[in-house]
Design an enzyme around this catalytic site. Structure first.
Site, PDB file in Angstrom:
ATOM      1  N   ASN A  88      -8.502  -1.019  -9.517  1.00  0.00           N
ATOM      2  CA  ASN A  88      -8.757  -0.437 -10.842  1.00  0.00           C
ATOM      3  C   ASN A  88      -8.107  -2.205 -11.210  1.00  0.00           C
ATOM      4  OD1 ASN A  88      -5.714  -1.595  -9.337  1.00  0.00           O
ATOM      5  ND2 ASN A  88      -4.986  -0.814 -10.865  1.00  0.00           N
ATOM      6  N   GLU A 135       0.895  -4.274  -1.593  1.00  0.00           N
ATOM      7  CA  GLU A 135       1.832  -4.379  -3.399  1.00  0.00           C
ATOM      8  C   GLU A 135       1.077  -2.604  -4.063  1.00  0.00           C
ATOM      9  OE1 GLU A 135       3.757  -5.605  -4.862  1.00  0.00           O
ATOM     10  OE2 GLU A 135       3.934  -7.274  -3.737  1.00  0.00           O
ATOM     11  N   GLU A 194       2.276 -11.734  -3.685  1.00  0.00           N
ATOM     12  CA  GLU A 194       1.340 -12.044  -4.077  1.00  0.00           C
ATOM     13  C   GLU A 194       1.186 -12.833  -4.686  1.00  0.00           C
ATOM     14  OE1 GLU A 194      -2.400  -9.679  -2.431  1.00  0.00           O
ATOM     15  OE2 GLU A 194      -1.600  -8.257  -3.452  1.00  0.00           O
TER      16      GLU A 194
HETATM   17  P1  NAP Z   1      -5.561   4.330  -1.903  1.00  0.00           P
HETATM   18  O1  NAP Z   1      -6.357   5.158  -2.344  1.00  0.00           O
HETATM   19  O2  NAP Z   1      -4.625   3.673  -1.652  1.00  0.00           O
HETATM   20  O3  NAP Z   1      -7.104   3.046  -1.812  1.00  0.00           O
HETATM   21  C1  NAP Z   1      -6.481   1.561  -1.452  1.00  0.00           C
HETATM   22  C2  NAP Z   1      -7.608   1.233  -0.682  1.00  0.00           C
HETATM   23  O4  NAP Z   1      -7.710   0.866   0.467  1.00  0.00           O
HETATM   24  C3  NAP Z   1      -9.094   1.401  -0.974  1.00  0.00           C
HETATM   25  O5  NAP Z   1      -9.925   0.063  -0.719  1.00  0.00           O
HETATM   26  C4  NAP Z   1      -8.991   2.728  -0.350  1.00  0.00           C
HETATM   27  O6  NAP Z   1     -10.997   2.918   0.319  1.00  0.00           O
HETATM   28  C5  NAP Z   1      -8.803   2.060   1.073  1.00  0.00           C
HETATM   29  N1  NAP Z   1      -7.886   2.966   1.976  1.00  0.00           N
HETATM   30  C6  NAP Z   1      -7.705   4.208   1.341  1.00  0.00           C
HETATM   31  N2  NAP Z   1      -7.592   4.910   2.689  1.00  0.00           N
HETATM   32  C7  NAP Z   1      -7.212   3.568   3.836  1.00  0.00           C
HETATM   33  C8  NAP Z   1      -6.378   3.979   5.531  1.00  0.00           C
HETATM   34  N3  NAP Z   1      -6.653   4.644   6.026  1.00  0.00           N
HETATM   35  N4  NAP Z   1      -7.111   2.937   5.606  1.00  0.00           N
HETATM   36  C9  NAP Z   1      -8.004   1.756   5.583  1.00  0.00           C
HETATM   37  N5  NAP Z   1      -7.947   1.217   4.600  1.00  0.00           N
HETATM   38  C10 NAP Z   1      -7.507   2.760   3.263  1.00  0.00           C
HETATM   39  O7  NAP Z   1      -5.216   3.702  -4.026  1.00  0.00           O
HETATM   40  P2  NAP Z   1      -6.409   3.045  -4.966  1.00  0.00           P
HETATM   41  O8  NAP Z   1      -6.795   4.608  -5.895  1.00  0.00           O
HETATM   42  O9  NAP Z   1      -6.890   2.713  -5.259  1.00  0.00           O
HETATM   43  O10 NAP Z   1      -6.288   2.878  -6.480  1.00  0.00           O
HETATM   44  C11 NAP Z   1      -4.579   2.940  -6.432  1.00  0.00           C
HETATM   45  C12 NAP Z   1      -3.324   2.612  -6.452  1.00  0.00           C
HETATM   46  O11 NAP Z   1      -2.704   0.723  -5.985  1.00  0.00           O
HETATM   47  C13 NAP Z   1      -2.105   2.825  -7.496  1.00  0.00           C
HETATM   48  O12 NAP Z   1      -1.191   3.727  -6.548  1.00  0.00           O
HETATM   49  C14 NAP Z   1      -1.335   1.647  -8.046  1.00  0.00           C
HETATM   50  O13 NAP Z   1      -0.456   2.187  -8.316  1.00  0.00           O
HETATM   51  C15 NAP Z   1      -1.741   0.311  -6.469  1.00  0.00           C
HETATM   52  N6  NAP Z   1      -1.862  -0.492  -7.119  1.00  0.00           N
HETATM   53  C16 NAP Z   1      -0.752  -1.522  -6.910  1.00  0.00           C
HETATM   54  C17 NAP Z   1      -1.013  -2.968  -7.723  1.00  0.00           C
HETATM   55  C18 NAP Z   1       0.094  -4.084  -7.302  1.00  0.00           C
HETATM   56  O14 NAP Z   1       0.125  -4.909  -7.000  1.00  0.00           O
HETATM   57  N7  NAP Z   1       1.513  -2.852  -6.674  1.00  0.00           N
HETATM   58  C19 NAP Z   1      -2.167  -3.291  -8.610  1.00  0.00           C
HETATM   59  C20 NAP Z   1      -3.194  -2.499  -8.345  1.00  0.00           C
HETATM   60  C21 NAP Z   1      -2.993  -1.049  -8.010  1.00  0.00           C
HETATM   61  P3  NAP Z   1     -11.532   4.241  -0.153  1.00  0.00           P
HETATM   62  O15 NAP Z   1     -11.719   4.122  -1.809  1.00  0.00           O
HETATM   63  O16 NAP Z   1     -12.648   4.128   0.169  1.00  0.00           O
HETATM   64  O17 NAP Z   1     -10.698   5.322   0.024  1.00  0.00           O
END
Ligand code: NAP
Length: 499
Positions: free
Chosen positions: A159, A257, A470
């Site tokens: 994102n 995060e 962070e």
């Molecule tokens: P996600 O599905 O959890 O994926 C995040 C990252 O983790 C991706 O690179 C993903 O790879 C990887 N990943 C997935 N499964 C994993 C595993 N079993 N082991 C190690 N790595 C793994 O999240 P997203 O859909 O990309 O992002 C949206 C989320 O990010 C939302 O919940 C949002 O709130 C959160 N976010 C939080 C912040 C903050 O600072 N709090 C900032 C931005 C976004 P793949 O995509 O290849 O599965």
């Protein structure tokens, strides 16, 4: 490199040991422009565990030399990277819009943040400070200093495909760590550009390694590999919790995060026009795909009808459309999976609450097929409903009505997340009371839930954040280890005791 050349090149390469190398997995993921599904951008390779292991070995080999490089010289490379990103800002903004889908204005904002972080962290290189402390013993003193951790693993979401990686990479590198970065496979071309910029700025071979791939394979290898001593993850809470459980078995340092369900609290004495304007900005900017997006409003009943009307009128005027067109205000969602998830929540919302506006897929320019969703507002949302509790990550706003300030605080805190919150009021006492009572990492007063600055710690509590914050000085604390040194300069056998 032009966009056409990127498309022709088709599959993104990995960057390992100072070279761009094609993945030999033979598996790829197609990436299309979410605003126009006819536009094929290219493919992300789904790299193997072996390729990640190669990247980890490369980072481990590069670590001794990189940690010995004086920190200000490491910082200078970040300063060069800031300038390169500034020079390429418009081009990279267009790439973000095309690949991730946010509007050009939002993409430029993301890059402004990334440039600020690089500049700030370059300066931090000269402030990696410890402290000196007096000793109980005569002619003795104690000092502390910071040392790098070793090979760190960074796992990032789609994102903010440039700013989030940079806010991890910059402090990790300036502290003297070497890095293996696994970005989201939904934004491989942005990840490639970030890597190119840092490499062109002067990073030696092996210091930064970038491997595309699936989380459960490439990401998991970083989590499991014993040579990776620390992990910084941004993404969903489900994945973050699983990573933390695995990393704990090896006592790895972890920073997570994760998701949010950020509320705006509107009290009876609020400037309602201001509150409505800022709510709409926070809820529908970047199509609600910001971790800090406003997803709930907790409004006092006395002013609720008027407030809902002001929000609905603004939301109904917002136009979905191609994010590179200046008239588009609400961008498409990043991809099919996210789109289907959000559409599912619209249906849930229609059963749980009162639909005020939106509630359907949106349309792109001239009916072009893309992942658009209309800005949607639901009113009378029960506090325990799925709409009020679950992170939707789309342009969907849930309005919860309450009787008074105390009920507002309780409703705001009645979720498992705790990233940001805003309060709209003209009562100074309530401002400070809310700042104390809201269960979150960041509070905004009379301003939207979104935003953050390079030098200010960023992160949440409860189900949102784990480990050090962070950005700002806390990022340096995460990416370095504190060492204590006791110095006795008497030249004699110690007389007192320090038990
Ligand atoms: P996600 O599905 O959890 O994926 C995040 C990252 O983790 C991706 O690179 C993903 O790879 C990887 N990943 C997935 N499964 C994993 C595993 N079993 N082991 C190690 N790595 C793994 O999240 P997203 O859909 O990309 O992002 C949206 C989320 O990010 C939302 O919940 C949002 O709130 C959160 N976010 C939080 C912040 C903050 O600072 N709090 C900032 C931005 C976004 P793949 O995509 O290849 O599965």
């Amino acid at each position: 490199m032009s966009e056409t050349a990127i498309a022709a090149e088709a599959v993104c390469a990995n960057y390992i040991n100072g070279a761009w190398v094609a993945s030999h997995s033979g598996r790829t993921l197609e990436r299309r422009n979410p605003a126009d599904l006819r536009d094929l951008i290219g493919y992300a390779p789904l790299s193997t565990r072996g390729e990640v292991q190669e990247a980890i070995r490369s980072a481990a080999r590069a670590f001794p030399a990189w940690r010995s490089e004086p920190a200000p010289r490491r910082g200078r490379i970040l300063a060069h990277a800031a300038r390169r990103l500034e020079e390429q800002k418009e081009d990279v903004a267009r790439l973000i819009s095309r690949e991730e889908g946010k509007t050009l204005v939002e993409a430029r904002g993301e890059l402004g943040r990334a440039i600020n972080i690089l500049e700030y962290t370059a300066g931090e290189a000269r402030r990696l400070k410890g402290e000196t402390l007096p000793s109980e013993l005569p002619s003795n003193f104690v000092y502390t200093f910071r040392q790098p951790l070793g090979v760190v693993g960074l796992i990032t979401p789609w994102n903010f495909p440039v700013a989030v990686p940079i806010w991890k990479l910059a402090p990790a590198l300036v502290c003297g760590n070497t890095v293996v970065w696994k970005p989201s496979e939904l934004t491989p071309f942005c990840s490639r550009r970030v890597t190119e910029i840092l490499v062109e700025a002067g990073l030696p071979a092996g210091v930064l390694n970038m491997v595309n791939g699936l989380g459960e394979e490439a990401g998991d290898e970083l989590v499991e590999h014993p040579a990776v001593v620390a992990l910084s993850f941004t993404g969903s809470d489900a994945v973050g919790a699983a990573i933390n459980a695995k990393a704990a078995r090896q006592l790895k340092k972890v920073q997570l995060e994760m998701g949010g369900k950020n509320p705006v609290v509107v009290l009876e004495d609020a400037d309602l026009e201001l509150a409505a304007e800022n709510t709409v900005t926070g809820a529908f900017g970047s199509a609600g795909e910001r971790c800090t997006a406003t997803s709930r409003v907790i409004v006092v009943e006395q002013v609720a009808d008027r407030f809902v009307d002001l929000v609905a009128r603004r939301a109904a005027k917002l136009r979905t459309g191609n994010p590179v067109d200046s008239g588009s205000q609400v961008a498409p969602l990043v991809g099919r999976e996210q789109f289907e998830k959000v559409i599912g929540y619209l249906e849930i919302g229609k059963h749980e609450a009162t639909l005020v506006c939106g509630g359907e897929p949106g349309s792109g320019a001239d009916g072009v097929q893309g992942f658009f969703v209309q800005p949607t507002v639901f009113d009378h949302v029960p506090a325990a409903s799925r709409l009020a509790q679950e992170e939707i990550f789309g342009p969907v706003l849930a309005i919860i009505r309450v009787r008074d300030f105390d009920e507002a605080m309780a409703a705001a805190n009645a979720v498992r997340y705790g990233l940001t919150a805003s309060i709209f009021t003209t009562d100074a006492n309530r401002v400070f009371q809310a700042a104390e009572r809201l269960e979150c990492g960041m509070v905004h007063v009379n301003s939207p839930t979104v935003g953050g600055e390079a030098h200010v710690p960023f992160g949440g509590i409860k189900g949102t954040g784990f480990g050090e914050r962070e950005c700002g000085s806390t990022a340096i604390e995460f990416y370095s280890e504190l060492k204590v040194v006791y110095v006795d300069y008497t030249g004699r056998k110690r007389e007192g005791s320090l038990y």
